[in-house]
Enzyme design. Structure first.
Site, short mmCIF file in Angstrom:
data_model
loop_
_atom_site.label_atom_id
_atom_site.label_comp_id
_atom_site.label_asym_id
_atom_site.label_seq_id
_atom_site.Cartn_x
_atom_site.Cartn_y
_atom_site.Cartn_z
N ASP A 12 0.81 -1.33 0.04
CA ASP A 12 -0.01 -0.02 -0.04
C ASP A 12 1.03 1.34 -0.02
O ASP A 12 0.56 2.20 -0.61
CB ASP A 12 -0.93 0.01 1.20
CG ASP A 12 -1.98 -0.89 1.23
OD1 ASP A 12 -2.60 -1.42 0.13
OD2 ASP A 12 -2.12 -1.63 2.13
N ARG A 91 0.27 2.95 16.32
CA ARG A 91 -0.38 4.01 15.37
C ARG A 91 -0.22 5.24 15.82
O ARG A 91 0.41 6.21 15.14
CB ARG A 91 -1.72 3.75 14.67
CG ARG A 91 -1.76 2.66 13.94
CD ARG A 91 -0.87 2.44 13.02
NE ARG A 91 -1.26 1.25 11.94
CZ ARG A 91 -0.26 0.81 11.38
NH1 ARG A 91 0.87 1.17 11.35
NH2 ARG A 91 -0.57 -0.34 10.40
N ASP A 120 -6.87 2.08 11.07
CA ASP A 120 -5.41 2.44 11.36
C ASP A 120 -5.55 4.01 10.56
O ASP A 120 -5.07 5.00 11.10
CB ASP A 120 -4.59 1.94 10.31
CG ASP A 120 -4.24 0.70 11.07
OD1 ASP A 120 -4.00 0.63 12.44
OD2 ASP A 120 -3.88 -0.43 10.55
N SER A 169 -2.13 -8.82 4.39
CA SER A 169 -1.62 -7.52 4.91
C SER A 169 -1.20 -7.70 6.11
O SER A 169 -1.90 -8.31 7.05
CB SER A 169 -2.84 -6.60 4.96
OG SER A 169 -2.52 -5.36 5.86
#
Ligand code: ARG
Length: 390
Positions: A12, A91, A120, A169
């Site tokens: 990504d 995060r 996220d 992922s």
């Protein structure tokens, strides 16, 4: 025009680099990879790719700060619906580090590679927006699919780790590894063994159990098998030992912030061991009422972390309460690891609210006859209520 991209080196975020130029008109893309204990090869790969495809690359070491936030998580027994919150906690910290670079680089905007389907995006942007940055989310805004990305990467001469056959992922840090996407999205599909990297399957784990000892001070682990070590090393070691015994796999249905239910797979050996041990030590030390009330606080704490709302004043207030309860959570716990399970087999604390003398069936210093008076009153209202119908 300059943009700073939060960069993992994965599919990504890598396709974001040319997209930011082609579709958004930026002429400078700066990539930032934050080290929170993911494998060294991942950081190196991100560094190589950042240098190759972007105009400038930064690698920022935030391991120490991440361990500090994990210590808070341990004190809070942090878990959301059974998920140990590794990505969720990381995060906002990554975001803070990216913001520091964006300020230094005088960037116009900050970009991330999150999709519009997960959590996220919310965790990152809450922090980016706090500092007034324009946020760019190419994967979400251009409505991209992983298949499209793989094709686009090929066309741009970008080699990608994900393939159409294995399009997982993966998000990894010191605390946990998550595997999502591809066939795993079907909750009725049994995951193949090869999605796991940290843990041996319980069936193949050693036939001999292993007992380990963990020392805690004020709710925080400080030693493993009587050897004092810093948090980073301790968690790393526990991941290895626990992984060998197949401890710490989770396959679950999770309620994302947006309301989507998702099938999630995780590995988190140290987290399972430490949270099991820590909760047990709390049971020895905290009062019944503290334990009961702390559960409510923990639930709220976990939700704030999962939602990425760690800048909410409530988060500070809950942490203050939790820290207060941890003042006495000092002692040791022995945990037996065996074929996927981590079970507490012994514990000790100088602050235990426990008296062998009082509880023992073999002593008489507490006159058990006194309990009769208690028993007379206990359940009184229920008995009165039932008698009405006799
Ligand atoms: N479901 C977990 C969470 O919301 C893990 C997310 C993993 N993120 C990723 N980009 N692969 O925290």
């Amino acid at each position: 025009m300059k943009v700073v991209l939060s960069y993992s080196g994965g599919l990504d975020t890598t396709v974001c680099i040319p997209l930011l130029k082609e579709k958004y008109g930026f002429d400078e893309v700066v990539t930032v990879t934050v080290d929170i204990g993911q494998p060294y090869e991942d950081i190196k790969q991100a560094e190589e790719r950042g240098k190759k495809y972007a105009d400038k690359h930064y690698t920022i070491d935030a391991k120490k700060e991440f361990v500090d936030s994990l210590f808070m998580l341990i004190k809070a027994n942090g878990n959301y619906e059974g998920y140990v919150l590794g990505t969720a906690l990381a995060r906002p910290l990554i975001a803070e580090k990216v913001v520091e670079v964006a300020k230094k680089e005088n960037a116009e905007a900050i970009a991330h590679g999150c999709t519009g389907k997960g959590n996220d995006q919310l965790r990152f942007e809450n922090i980016f927006r706090q500092y007034g940055f324009r946020v760019i989310a190419p994967v979400r805004e251009l409505n991209l699919t992983r298949e499209w990305e793989i094709e686009y990467a090929r066309q741009h001469g970008i080699d990608v780790p994900a393939t159409k056959e294995k399009p997982y992922s993966i998000d990894e840090n010191l605390w946990s590894r998550s595997i999502e996407g591809g066939k795993l999205e079907d909750p009725s599909f049994i995951p193949p063994e090869d999605i796991y990297e940290w843990t041996t399957s319980p069936e193949k784990a050693p036939d001999e159990p292993e007992i380990i000892k963990i020392d805690f001070e004020k709710g925080v682990p400080v030693a493993l098998n009587d050897e004092r070590m810093d948090g980073f090393e301790l968690i790393k070691k526990l991941n290895e030992i626990g992984g060998k015994h197949g401890v710490g796999r989770t396959d679950m249905i999770e309620d994302r912030v947006l309301g989507l239910k998702a099938r999630e797979n995780y590995e988190h050996s140290a987290a399972t061991i430490l949270l099991t041990a820590h909760k047990d030590l709390e049971n020895l030390v905290l009062s019944r009422r503290e334990l009961k009330f702390k559960k409510l606080v923990e639930e709220e704490w976990a939700e704030l972390v999962y939602y990425g709302l760690v800048n909410d004043p409530l988060y500070d207030a809950l942490n203050a309460f939790i820290d207060k309860t941890q003042e006495r959570v000092t002692g040791w716990v022995k945990v037996k690891l065996y074929k996927g399970s981590a079970v507490v087999v012994a514990r000790h604390s100088p602050h235990a609210l426990y008296s062998e003398e009082l509880v023992s069936f073999d002593t008489s210093s507490l006159d058990q006859r006194l309990a009769e008076g208690f028993a007379v009153f206990h359940g009184l209202q229920g008995r009165l209520y039932r008698r009405l119908f006799q």
